[in-house]
Motif scaffolding. Sequence first.
Motif, PDB file in Angstrom:
ATOM      1  N   ARG A  36       0.814  -1.218   0.000  1.00 45.73           N
ATOM      2  CA  ARG A  36       0.000   0.000   0.000  1.00 45.73           C
ATOM      3  C   ARG A  36       0.850   1.272   0.000  1.00 45.73           C
ATOM      4  O   ARG A  36       0.327   2.375   0.120  1.00 45.73           O
ATOM      5  CB  ARG A  36      -0.899   0.001   1.235  1.00 45.73           C
ATOM      6  N   ASN A  37       2.175   1.118  -0.101  1.00 44.84           N
ATOM      7  CA  ASN A  37       3.101   2.263  -0.062  1.00 44.84           C
ATOM      8  C   ASN A  37       2.958   3.066   1.235  1.00 44.84           C
ATOM      9  O   ASN A  37       3.014   4.292   1.255  1.00 44.84           O
ATOM     10  CB  ASN A  37       2.878   3.195  -1.258  1.00 44.84           C
ATOM     11  N   GLU A  38       2.749   2.349   2.336  1.00 46.39           N
ATOM     12  CA  GLU A  38       2.599   3.004   3.632  1.00 46.39           C
ATOM     13  C   GLU A  38       3.832   2.826   4.520  1.00 46.39           C
ATOM     14  O   GLU A  38       3.846   3.241   5.665  1.00 46.39           O
ATOM     15  CB  GLU A  38       1.372   2.428   4.354  1.00 46.39           C
ATOM     16  N   CYS A  39       4.857   2.186   3.998  1.00 39.97           N
ATOM     17  CA  CYS A  39       6.065   1.930   4.794  1.00 39.97           C
ATOM     18  C   CYS A  39       6.944   3.173   4.858  1.00 39.97           C
ATOM     19  O   CYS A  39       7.005   3.962   3.918  1.00 39.97           O
ATOM     20  CB  CYS A  39       6.872   0.777   4.185  1.00 39.97           C
ATOM     21  N   SER A  40       7.632   3.304   5.975  1.00 39.18           N
ATOM     22  CA  SER A  40       8.663   4.333   6.078  1.00 39.18           C
ATOM     23  C   SER A  40       9.871   3.880   5.251  1.00 39.18           C
ATOM     24  O   SER A  40       9.970   2.702   4.867  1.00 39.18           O
ATOM     25  CB  SER A  40       9.065   4.519   7.532  1.00 39.18           C
ATOM     26  N   PRO A  41      10.798   4.789   4.928  1.00 35.20           N
ATOM     27  CA  PRO A  41      11.989   4.381   4.152  1.00 35.20           C
ATOM     28  C   PRO A  41      12.744   3.240   4.821  1.00 35.20           C
ATOM     29  O   PRO A  41      13.237   2.333   4.141  1.00 35.20           O
ATOM     30  CB  PRO A  41      12.826   5.661   4.102  1.00 35.20           C
ATOM     31  N   GLU A  42      12.854   3.284   6.155  1.00 40.04           N
ATOM     32  CA  GLU A  42      13.583   2.210   6.838  1.00 40.04           C
ATOM     33  C   GLU A  42      12.856   0.886   6.718  1.00 40.04           C
ATOM     34  O   GLU A  42      13.463  -0.162   6.463  1.00 40.04           O
ATOM     35  CB  GLU A  42      13.768   2.562   8.324  1.00 40.04           C
ATOM     36  N   GLU A  43      11.497   0.913   6.858  1.00 45.29           N
ATOM     37  CA  GLU A  43      10.732  -0.319   6.730  1.00 45.29           C
ATOM     38  C   GLU A  43      10.793  -0.856   5.312  1.00 45.29           C
ATOM     39  O   GLU A  43      10.875  -2.065   5.082  1.00 45.29           O
ATOM     40  CB  GLU A  43       9.276  -0.068   7.136  1.00 45.29           C
ATOM     41  N   GLU A  44      10.764   0.066   4.327  1.00 45.28           N
ATOM     42  CA  GLU A  44      10.819  -0.353   2.936  1.00 45.28           C
ATOM     43  C   GLU A  44      12.137  -1.060   2.616  1.00 45.28           C
ATOM     44  O   GLU A  44      12.161  -2.118   1.972  1.00 45.28           O
ATOM     45  CB  GLU A  44      10.654   0.872   2.020  1.00 45.28           C
ATOM     46  N   GLN A  45      13.248  -0.500   3.087  1.00 51.99           N
ATOM     47  CA  GLN A  45      14.546  -1.132   2.856  1.00 51.99           C
ATOM     48  C   GLN A  45      14.614  -2.496   3.540  1.00 51.99           C
ATOM     49  O   GLN A  45      15.190  -3.448   3.012  1.00 51.99           O
ATOM     50  CB  GLN A  45      15.669  -0.226   3.366  1.00 51.99           C
ATOM     51  N   TRP A  46      14.019  -2.599   4.748  1.00 52.79           N
ATOM     52  CA  TRP A  46      14.047  -3.877   5.459  1.00 52.79           C
ATOM     53  C   TRP A  46      13.250  -4.930   4.704  1.00 52.79           C
ATOM     54  O   TRP A  46      13.691  -6.075   4.563  1.00 52.79           O
ATOM     55  CB  TRP A  46      13.484  -3.675   6.856  1.00 52.79           C
ATOM     56  N   VAL A  47      12.053  -4.540   4.171  1.00 50.62           N
ATOM     57  CA  VAL A  47      11.217  -5.488   3.429  1.00 50.62           C
ATOM     58  C   VAL A  47      11.928  -5.951   2.172  1.00 50.62           C
ATOM     59  O   VAL A  47      11.951  -7.143   1.835  1.00 50.62           O
ATOM     60  CB  VAL A  47       9.856  -4.852   3.092  1.00 50.62           C
ATOM     61  N   ILE A  48      12.543  -5.023   1.441  1.00 48.02           N
ATOM     62  CA  ILE A  48      13.242  -5.387   0.203  1.00 48.02           C
ATOM     63  C   ILE A  48      14.387  -6.345   0.518  1.00 48.02           C
ATOM     64  O   ILE A  48      14.606  -7.348  -0.180  1.00 48.02           O
ATOM     65  CB  ILE A  48      13.751  -4.132  -0.520  1.00 48.02           C
ATOM     66  N   GLY A  49      15.133  -6.049   1.592  1.00 54.28           N
ATOM     67  CA  GLY A  49      16.218  -6.949   1.972  1.00 54.28           C
ATOM     68  C   GLY A  49      15.710  -8.324   2.349  1.00 54.28           C
ATOM     69  O   GLY A  49      16.321  -9.346   2.020  1.00 54.28           O
ATOM     70  N   TRP A  50      14.569  -8.362   3.042  1.00 53.96           N
ATOM     71  CA  TRP A  50      13.980  -9.651   3.432  1.00 53.96           C
ATOM     72  C   TRP A  50      13.557 -10.447   2.213  1.00 53.96           C
ATOM     73  O   TRP A  50      13.758 -11.656   2.133  1.00 53.96           O
ATOM     74  CB  TRP A  50      12.809  -9.387   4.366  1.00 53.96           C
ATOM     75  N   LEU A  51      12.950  -9.745   1.230  1.00 56.50           N
ATOM     76  CA  LEU A  51      12.467 -10.420   0.027  1.00 56.50           C
ATOM     77  C   LEU A  51      13.600 -10.873  -0.880  1.00 56.50           C
ATOM     78  O   LEU A  51      13.441 -11.801  -1.667  1.00 56.50           O
ATOM     79  CB  LEU A  51      11.528  -9.486  -0.744  1.00 56.50           C
ATOM     80  N   GLN A  52      14.762 -10.213  -0.790  1.00 57.28           N
ATOM     81  CA  GLN A  52      15.896 -10.617  -1.615  1.00 57.28           C
ATOM     82  C   GLN A  52      16.565 -11.883  -1.093  1.00 57.28           C
ATOM     83  O   GLN A  52      17.340 -12.503  -1.801  1.00 57.28           O
ATOM     84  CB  GLN A  52      16.937  -9.486  -1.660  1.00 57.28           C
ATOM     85  N   ASN A  53      16.234 -12.250   0.119  1.00 55.47           N
ATOM     86  CA  ASN A  53      16.823 -13.460   0.697  1.00 55.47           C
ATOM     87  C   ASN A  53      16.096 -14.676   0.130  1.00 55.47           C
ATOM     88  O   ASN A  53      14.898 -14.844   0.329  1.00 55.47           O
ATOM     89  CB  ASN A  53      16.677 -13.428   2.219  1.00 55.47           C
ATOM     90  N   PRO A  54      16.791 -15.549  -0.604  1.00 54.00           N
ATOM     91  CA  PRO A  54      16.124 -16.714  -1.203  1.00 54.00           C
ATOM     92  C   PRO A  54      15.445 -17.603  -0.167  1.00 54.00           C
ATOM     93  O   PRO A  54      14.475 -18.294  -0.484  1.00 54.00           O
ATOM     94  CB  PRO A  54      17.266 -17.457  -1.902  1.00 54.00           C
TER      95      PRO A  54
END
Length: 259
Positions: free
Chosen positions: A10-28
């Motif tokens: 929903r594009n409601e994440c803060s920049p820090e949360e967004e970076q954390w989610v992207i890093g989590w999703l990049q983990n196979p």
Amino acid sequence: MEELLVKYVRNECSPEEEQWVIGWLQNPDNESRLRGLMRKQWSNPSVAGVESPDWQRMWAGIARQTKDLPLEPEPPLYRTVWRQIARIAIWVGCIIIFGLSIRFLREAQLPADVIYQSGADQYMRVELTDHSAVILNKNSKLRVSSDWSGPNRSIWLDGEAVVLVAEQPIGYRLQIHTADHVVTEAQKARIYVNYQHNKVRVVVEQGQANFVIYFSGMLGEMKKYALKPGGMAEYDEKSTQLVRRQVKPQLYTFWARNE
């Protein structure tokens, strides 16, 4: 984690949360978990009136965003090796410190060593806890270690004595310390020991023993000499001279016959 993914879609994440989610999703390793959430969404439609994320659209969006992200460069091989060495060194250091702490704590709880001193006109017989015995000649001193739990049972002699070493368990030894760097060790024997004026003399009457010299200035070098009945070793601390020969033990132990 599911709530954070919903905020991300929903594009409601803060920049820090967004970076954390992207890093989590990049983990196979996390891909299977995300696919499980997607299957859960497809098999369990949302309750009426409750907004639920479109997992398929979210997956497509994530794929687009992470596709163009620069890959984190792998560290050079030498850095990886040194990191592993540093980790091993830290673990070894921790193990050593832990072992030393346990040892010091244990030694602090042990009672003090026991000291025996014979008089100027009397002999003294000292019975040890392993059924060995020490017959002290006049003006002699014996110190007995209070720690007899390990394989090396230690006594320290200053003067003249006959040591009756009882049979020790397999792997155990009685160690007779004399000079700073000289130890006589045996498992079952009758031994004459004399330490006076920085000179050590050891004669084996029965059984056998090892005459061990430790050299402090030579990277802990040690020399061991086996002595059988009649074998004598004499060592001068000052000159570091060692003499070995065969003798009649009775000439050295006669005074202890009746003790």
